[in-house]
Design a protein around this motif. Sequence first.
Motif, PDB file in Angstrom:
ATOM      1  N   PRO A  11       0.607  -0.714  -0.251  1.00  0.00           N
ATOM      2  CA  PRO A  11       0.069  -0.063   0.042  1.00  0.00           C
ATOM      3  C   PRO A  11       0.740   1.400  -0.010  1.00  0.00           C
ATOM      4  N   SER A  12       0.147   2.531  -0.850  1.00  0.00           N
ATOM      5  CA  SER A  12       1.063   3.744  -1.011  1.00  0.00           C
ATOM      6  C   SER A  12       0.403   5.005   0.169  1.00  0.00           C
ATOM      7  N   LEU A  13       0.698   5.880   0.640  1.00  0.00           N
ATOM      8  CA  LEU A  13       0.710   6.558   0.887  1.00  0.00           C
ATOM      9  C   LEU A  13      -1.115   7.308   0.631  1.00  0.00           C
ATOM     10  N   GLU A  14      -1.062   7.600  -0.414  1.00  0.00           N
ATOM     11  CA  GLU A  14      -1.742   7.867  -1.161  1.00  0.00           C
ATOM     12  C   GLU A  14      -3.123   7.031  -1.444  1.00  0.00           C
ATOM     13  N   ASN A  15      -3.297   5.798  -0.723  1.00  0.00           N
ATOM     14  CA  ASN A  15      -4.377   4.158  -0.821  1.00  0.00           C
ATOM     15  C   ASN A  15      -4.071   4.091  -1.888  1.00  0.00           C
ATOM     16  N   LYS A  16      -3.507   3.457  -2.638  1.00  0.00           N
ATOM     17  CA  LYS A  16      -2.773   3.418  -3.861  1.00  0.00           C
ATOM     18  C   LYS A  16      -2.220   2.341  -3.478  1.00  0.00           C
ATOM     19  N   PHE A  17      -2.765   1.070  -4.284  1.00  0.00           N
ATOM     20  CA  PHE A  17      -1.337  -0.245  -4.095  1.00  0.00           C
ATOM     21  C   PHE A  17      -0.676  -0.531  -5.278  1.00  0.00           C
ATOM     22  N   PHE A  18       0.074  -1.054  -5.505  1.00  0.00           N
ATOM     23  CA  PHE A  18       1.088  -1.425  -6.185  1.00  0.00           C
ATOM     24  C   PHE A  18       1.525  -2.681  -6.008  1.00  0.00           C
ATOM     25  N   LEU A  19       2.045  -3.980  -6.792  1.00  0.00           N
ATOM     26  CA  LEU A  19       2.972  -5.269  -6.898  1.00  0.00           C
ATOM     27  C   LEU A  19       4.387  -4.456  -7.220  1.00  0.00           C
ATOM     28  N   ALA A  20       5.148  -5.751  -6.114  1.00  0.00           N
ATOM     29  CA  ALA A  20       6.586  -4.804  -5.919  1.00  0.00           C
ATOM     30  C   ALA A  20       7.167  -6.831  -6.086  1.00  0.00           C
ATOM     31  N   PRO A  21       8.143  -6.588  -6.851  1.00  0.00           N
ATOM     32  CA  PRO A  21       8.757  -8.118  -6.088  1.00  0.00           C
ATOM     33  C   PRO A  21       9.880  -8.155  -5.228  1.00  0.00           C
ATOM     34  N   TYR A  22       9.549  -9.260  -4.725  1.00  0.00           N
ATOM     35  CA  TYR A  22      11.012  -9.509  -3.938  1.00  0.00           C
ATOM     36  C   TYR A  22      11.411 -10.754  -3.906  1.00  0.00           C
ATOM     37  N   ASN A  23      12.695 -11.136  -2.683  1.00  0.00           N
ATOM     38  CA  ASN A  23      13.289 -11.900  -2.759  1.00  0.00           C
ATOM     39  C   ASN A  23      13.311 -12.819  -1.304  1.00  0.00           C
ATOM     40  N   GLN A  24      12.686 -14.102  -1.578  1.00  0.00           N
ATOM     41  CA  GLN A  24      12.415 -14.201   0.017  1.00  0.00           C
ATOM     42  C   GLN A  24      14.088 -14.559   0.588  1.00  0.00           C
ATOM     43  N   GLU A  25      15.159 -15.048   0.021  1.00  0.00           N
ATOM     44  CA  GLU A  25      16.097 -14.975   0.569  1.00  0.00           C
ATOM     45  C   GLU A  25      16.739 -14.120   0.896  1.00  0.00           C
ATOM     46  N   ALA A  26      16.663 -12.905   0.526  1.00  0.00           N
ATOM     47  CA  ALA A  26      16.824 -11.713   0.910  1.00  0.00           C
ATOM     48  C   ALA A  26      15.761 -10.954   2.216  1.00  0.00           C
ATOM     49  N   ASN A  27      14.732 -11.515   2.587  1.00  0.00           N
ATOM     50  CA  ASN A  27      13.772 -11.107   3.314  1.00  0.00           C
ATOM     51  C   ASN A  27      14.400 -12.607   5.147  1.00  0.00           C
ATOM     52  N   ALA A  28      14.814 -13.588   3.880  1.00  0.00           N
ATOM     53  CA  ALA A  28      14.879 -13.900   4.965  1.00  0.00           C
ATOM     54  C   ALA A  28      16.135 -13.806   6.033  1.00  0.00           C
ATOM     55  N   SER A  29      17.067 -13.026   4.951  1.00  0.00           N
ATOM     56  CA  SER A  29      18.455 -12.950   5.814  1.00  0.00           C
ATOM     57  C   SER A  29      18.379 -11.438   6.623  1.00  0.00           C
ATOM     58  N   LEU A  30      17.041 -10.459   6.712  1.00  0.00           N
ATOM     59  CA  LEU A  30      17.226  -9.326   6.794  1.00  0.00           C
ATOM     60  C   LEU A  30      16.413  -9.684   8.553  1.00  0.00           C
ATOM     61  N   ILE A  31      15.311 -10.571   8.678  1.00  0.00           N
ATOM     62  CA  ILE A  31      15.109 -11.501   9.752  1.00  0.00           C
ATOM     63  C   ILE A  31      15.633 -11.645   9.944  1.00  0.00           C
ATOM     64  N   ALA A  32      16.452 -12.622  10.057  1.00  0.00           N
ATOM     65  CA  ALA A  32      17.803 -13.318  10.158  1.00  0.00           C
ATOM     66  C   ALA A  32      18.528 -12.604  11.158  1.00  0.00           C
ATOM     67  N   SER A  33      18.454 -11.406  10.182  1.00  0.00           N
ATOM     68  CA  SER A  33      19.750 -10.040  11.285  1.00  0.00           C
ATOM     69  C   SER A  33      19.556  -9.373  12.080  1.00  0.00           C
ATOM     70  N   ALA A  34      18.090  -9.272  12.191  1.00  0.00           N
ATOM     71  CA  ALA A  34      17.394  -8.304  13.023  1.00  0.00           C
ATOM     72  C   ALA A  34      17.367  -8.417  14.738  1.00  0.00           C
ATOM     73  N   PRO A  35      18.050  -8.963  14.895  1.00  0.00           N
ATOM     74  CA  PRO A  35      18.631  -9.809  16.490  1.00  0.00           C
ATOM     75  C   PRO A  35      20.171  -8.090  16.697  1.00  0.00           C
ATOM     76  N   GLU A  36      21.405  -8.589  15.831  1.00  0.00           N
ATOM     77  CA  GLU A  36      21.782  -7.789  15.517  1.00  0.00           C
ATOM     78  C   GLU A  36      22.110  -6.232  14.811  1.00  0.00           C
ATOM     79  N   LEU A  37      20.808  -6.271  14.144  1.00  0.00           N
ATOM     80  CA  LEU A  37      21.006  -5.098  13.861  1.00  0.00           C
ATOM     81  C   LEU A  37      20.178  -3.919  14.881  1.00  0.00           C
ATOM     82  N   LEU A  38      19.518  -4.741  15.255  1.00  0.00           N
ATOM     83  CA  LEU A  38      18.324  -4.108  16.646  1.00  0.00           C
ATOM     84  C   LEU A  38      19.579  -3.614  17.833  1.00  0.00           C
ATOM     85  N   GLU A  39      20.100  -4.323  17.615  1.00  0.00           N
ATOM     86  CA  GLU A  39      21.732  -4.162  18.934  1.00  0.00           C
ATOM     87  C   GLU A  39      22.163  -3.522  18.989  1.00  0.00           C
TER      88      GLU A  39
END
Length: 75
Positions: A11-39
């Motif tokens: 969703p965008s700020l203008e209440n419109k929606f658009f499609l975006a590609p995402y990479n499951q591996e990249a998402n998994a890396s970001l999620i796995a690194s969340a504790p270190e990033l928070l620290e």
Amino acid sequence: ELGSYNLCVIPSLENKFFLAPYNQEANASLIASAPELLEVVKLMDRWNRGLLGSQDEKVLSDKIKIAIAKAEGGN
């Protein structure tokens, strides 16, 4: 190879929606690194308020490098 891509609806700020590609591996890396990033963010906050000593700054620098590497898919 770029990995498998899917589409997600964002969703965008203008209440419109658009499609975006995402990479499951990249998402998994970001999620796995969340504790270190928070620290790192918490340490940077302490550094910004002048609460870290010079030895702590070296630790912060090392933790930043580790968190970035993990977020980018490293270990």
